[in-house]
Design a protein around this motif. Structure first.
Motif, PDB file in Angstrom:
ATOM      1  N   ARG A 253     -14.067  -4.744 -19.903  1.00  8.01           N
ATOM      2  CA  ARG A 253     -13.045  -5.676 -19.424  1.00  8.01           C
ATOM      3  C   ARG A 253     -13.582  -6.362 -18.181  1.00  8.01           C
ATOM      4  NH1 ARG A 253      -8.178  -5.835 -20.918  1.00  8.01           N
ATOM      5  NH2 ARG A 253      -7.183  -5.912 -18.893  1.00  8.01           N
ATOM      6  N   VAL A 254     -13.273  -7.651 -18.044  1.00 13.76           N
ATOM      7  CA  VAL A 254     -13.730  -8.418 -16.887  1.00 13.76           C
ATOM      8  C   VAL A 254     -12.594  -9.255 -16.322  1.00 13.76           C
ATOM      9  CG1 VAL A 254     -16.096  -8.575 -17.788  1.00 13.76           C
ATOM     10  CG2 VAL A 254     -14.501 -10.434 -18.202  1.00 13.76           C
ATOM     11  N   ALA A 255     -12.759  -9.646 -15.075  1.00 12.41           N
ATOM     12  CA  ALA A 255     -11.850 -10.573 -14.401  1.00 12.41           C
ATOM     13  C   ALA A 255     -12.645 -11.227 -13.282  1.00 12.41           C
ATOM     14  CB  ALA A 255     -10.643  -9.843 -13.824  1.00 12.41           C
ATOM     15  N   THR A 256     -12.211 -12.399 -12.840  1.00 13.44           N
ATOM     16  CA  THR A 256     -12.806 -13.015 -11.658  1.00 13.44           C
ATOM     17  C   THR A 256     -11.698 -13.449 -10.722  1.00 13.44           C
ATOM     18  OG1 THR A 256     -12.938 -15.202 -12.711  1.00 13.44           O
ATOM     19  CG2 THR A 256     -14.926 -13.838 -12.790  1.00 13.44           C
ATOM     20  N   VAL A 257     -12.038 -13.460  -9.439  1.00 19.07           N
ATOM     21  CA  VAL A 257     -11.138 -13.919  -8.390  1.00 19.07           C
ATOM     22  C   VAL A 257     -11.932 -14.839  -7.477  1.00 19.07           C
ATOM     23  CG1 VAL A 257      -9.732 -11.823  -8.438  1.00 19.07           C
ATOM     24  CG2 VAL A 257     -11.644 -11.975  -6.830  1.00 19.07           C
ATOM     25  N   THR A 258     -11.206 -15.618  -6.688  1.00 17.81           N
ATOM     26  CA  THR A 258     -11.854 -16.355  -5.606  1.00 17.81           C
ATOM     27  C   THR A 258     -11.390 -15.733  -4.304  1.00 17.81           C
ATOM     28  OG1 THR A 258     -10.103 -18.020  -5.639  1.00 17.81           O
ATOM     29  CG2 THR A 258     -12.101 -18.534  -6.868  1.00 17.81           C
ATOM     30  N   ASP A 259     -12.330 -15.603  -3.368  1.00 14.54           N
ATOM     31  CA  ASP A 259     -11.957 -15.062  -2.071  1.00 14.54           C
ATOM     32  C   ASP A 259     -11.325 -16.178  -1.237  1.00 14.54           C
ATOM     33  OD1 ASP A 259     -14.039 -16.588  -0.940  1.00 14.54           O
ATOM     34  OD2 ASP A 259     -15.327 -14.849  -0.573  1.00 14.54           O
ATOM     35  N   THR A 260     -11.023 -15.916   0.009  1.00 12.92           N
ATOM     36  CA  THR A 260     -10.309 -16.887   0.835  1.00 12.92           C
ATOM     37  C   THR A 260     -11.139 -18.118   1.173  1.00 12.92           C
ATOM     38  OG1 THR A 260     -10.943 -15.636   2.802  1.00 12.92           O
ATOM     39  CG2 THR A 260      -8.786 -15.145   1.828  1.00 12.92           C
ATOM     40  N   ASP A 261     -12.456 -18.076   0.874  1.00  6.14           N
ATOM     41  CA  ASP A 261     -13.315 -19.243   1.087  1.00  6.14           C
ATOM     42  C   ASP A 261     -13.707 -19.923  -0.216  1.00  6.14           C
ATOM     43  OD1 ASP A 261     -13.723 -19.378   4.005  1.00  6.14           O
ATOM     44  OD2 ASP A 261     -14.512 -17.353   3.709  1.00  6.14           O
ATOM     45  N   GLY A 262     -13.143 -19.464  -1.332  1.00  5.36           N
ATOM     46  CA  GLY A 262     -13.431 -20.084  -2.621  1.00  5.36           C
ATOM     47  C   GLY A 262     -14.623 -19.493  -3.357  1.00  5.36           C
ATOM     48  N   ASN A 263     -15.250 -18.444  -2.821  1.00  2.00           N
ATOM     49  CA  ASN A 263     -16.363 -17.789  -3.508  1.00  2.00           C
ATOM     50  C   ASN A 263     -15.823 -17.008  -4.701  1.00  2.00           C
ATOM     51  OD1 ASN A 263     -18.485 -18.434  -1.525  1.00  2.00           O
ATOM     52  ND2 ASN A 263     -17.248 -17.147  -0.192  1.00  2.00           N
ATOM     53  N   VAL A 264     -16.526 -17.067  -5.827  1.00  2.00           N
ATOM     54  CA  VAL A 264     -16.099 -16.370  -7.028  1.00  2.00           C
ATOM     55  C   VAL A 264     -16.698 -14.964  -7.034  1.00  2.00           C
ATOM     56  CG1 VAL A 264     -16.086 -16.368  -9.550  1.00  2.00           C
ATOM     57  CG2 VAL A 264     -15.902 -18.527  -8.306  1.00  2.00           C
ATOM     58  N   LEU A 265     -15.832 -13.978  -7.223  1.00  3.57           N
ATOM     59  CA  LEU A 265     -16.235 -12.572  -7.319  1.00  3.57           C
ATOM     60  C   LEU A 265     -15.836 -12.045  -8.688  1.00  3.57           C
ATOM     61  CD1 LEU A 265     -14.720 -11.417  -3.909  1.00  3.57           C
ATOM     62  CD2 LEU A 265     -17.075 -12.154  -4.336  1.00  3.57           C
ATOM     63  N   GLY A 266     -16.729 -11.362  -9.351  1.00  2.00           N
ATOM     64  CA  GLY A 266     -16.435 -10.795 -10.654  1.00  2.00           C
ATOM     65  C   GLY A 266     -16.185  -9.303 -10.563  1.00  2.00           C
ATOM     66  N   LEU A 267     -15.321  -8.809 -11.439  1.00  2.00           N
ATOM     67  CA  LEU A 267     -15.037  -7.381 -11.566  1.00  2.00           C
ATOM     68  C   LEU A 267     -15.239  -6.986 -13.026  1.00  2.00           C
ATOM     69  CD1 LEU A 267     -11.660  -7.284  -9.593  1.00  2.00           C
ATOM     70  CD2 LEU A 267     -13.912  -6.633  -8.724  1.00  2.00           C
ATOM     71  N   ILE A 268     -15.886  -5.845 -13.235  1.00  2.00           N
ATOM     72  CA  ILE A 268     -16.126  -5.324 -14.593  1.00  2.00           C
ATOM     73  C   ILE A 268     -15.739  -3.857 -14.628  1.00  2.00           C
ATOM     74  CG2 ILE A 268     -17.908  -4.567 -16.202  1.00  2.00           C
ATOM     75  CD1 ILE A 268     -19.449  -7.009 -15.743  1.00  2.00           C
ATOM     76  N   GLN A 269     -15.100  -3.472 -15.738  1.00  2.00           N
ATOM     77  CA  GLN A 269     -14.845  -2.064 -16.018  1.00  2.00           C
ATOM     78  C   GLN A 269     -15.365  -1.766 -17.413  1.00  2.00           C
ATOM     79  OE1 GLN A 269     -10.742  -0.823 -16.007  1.00  2.00           O
ATOM     80  NE2 GLN A 269     -11.239   1.199 -16.778  1.00  2.00           N
ATOM     81  N   ASP A 270     -16.254  -0.782 -17.500  1.00  2.00           N
ATOM     82  CA  ASP A 270     -16.717  -0.287 -18.788  1.00  2.00           C
ATOM     83  C   ASP A 270     -15.875   0.924 -19.148  1.00  2.00           C
ATOM     84  OD1 ASP A 270     -18.934  -2.068 -19.255  1.00  2.00           O
ATOM     85  OD2 ASP A 270     -19.971  -1.015 -17.654  1.00  2.00           O
ATOM     86  N   ARG A 271     -15.390   0.954 -20.369  1.00  2.00           N
ATOM     87  CA  ARG A 271     -14.543   2.096 -20.779  1.00  2.00           C
ATOM     88  C   ARG A 271     -15.354   3.119 -21.489  1.00  2.00           C
ATOM     89  NH1 ARG A 271      -8.527   0.123 -21.437  1.00  2.00           N
ATOM     90  NH2 ARG A 271      -8.621  -1.333 -19.769  1.00  2.00           N
TER      91      ARG A 271
END
Length: 118
Positions: free
Chosen positions: A100-118
């Protein structure tokens, strides 16, 4: 608050305009062929890292590389970073193989990705 431990940045996706040309460059750089090779994604496993090539930024419309933090609980970590001020760019979703993945932008607009392997 959940445990802040992560498994570190182990996945970096690069948007590419010409998948075949990029694949040749990364094959030379990494010293071997990709482990995943399709028209919509090329992926290389090297050491403890995964390097992915996404043609034309993929469905998420990437315009620069995105580093993905591997986390044990994607939904919990996503909720925490949003509560801290990040904005969801790409909601959590399955991408196959139990990942599963998701992305967010931090308060300066930088994109950060998150991954969870099950």
């Amino acid at each position: 608050m959940t445990d802040f431990s992560t498994q570190g940045i182990r996945t970096v996706l690069h948007p590419v305009s010409d998948l075949a040309r990029a694949k040749a460059v990364y094959t030379a750089l990494l010293g071997g062929p990709p482990q995943t090779d399709s028209p919509y994604y090329v992926g290389f496993d090297t050491g403890d890292q995964h390097i992915g090539l996404v043609p034309d930024g993929g469905p998420q419309g990437m315009t620069s590389p995105v580093a993905y933090w591997h986390v044990p609980d994607l939904e919990a970590r996503l909720a925490e970073v949003v509560a801290a001020g990040a904005t969801v760019k790409e909601a959590a979703h399955d991408v196959g193989g139990g990942r599963r993945v998701a992305t967010v932008t931090d308060t300066d607009g930088n994109v950060l990705g998150l991954i969870q392997d099950r």
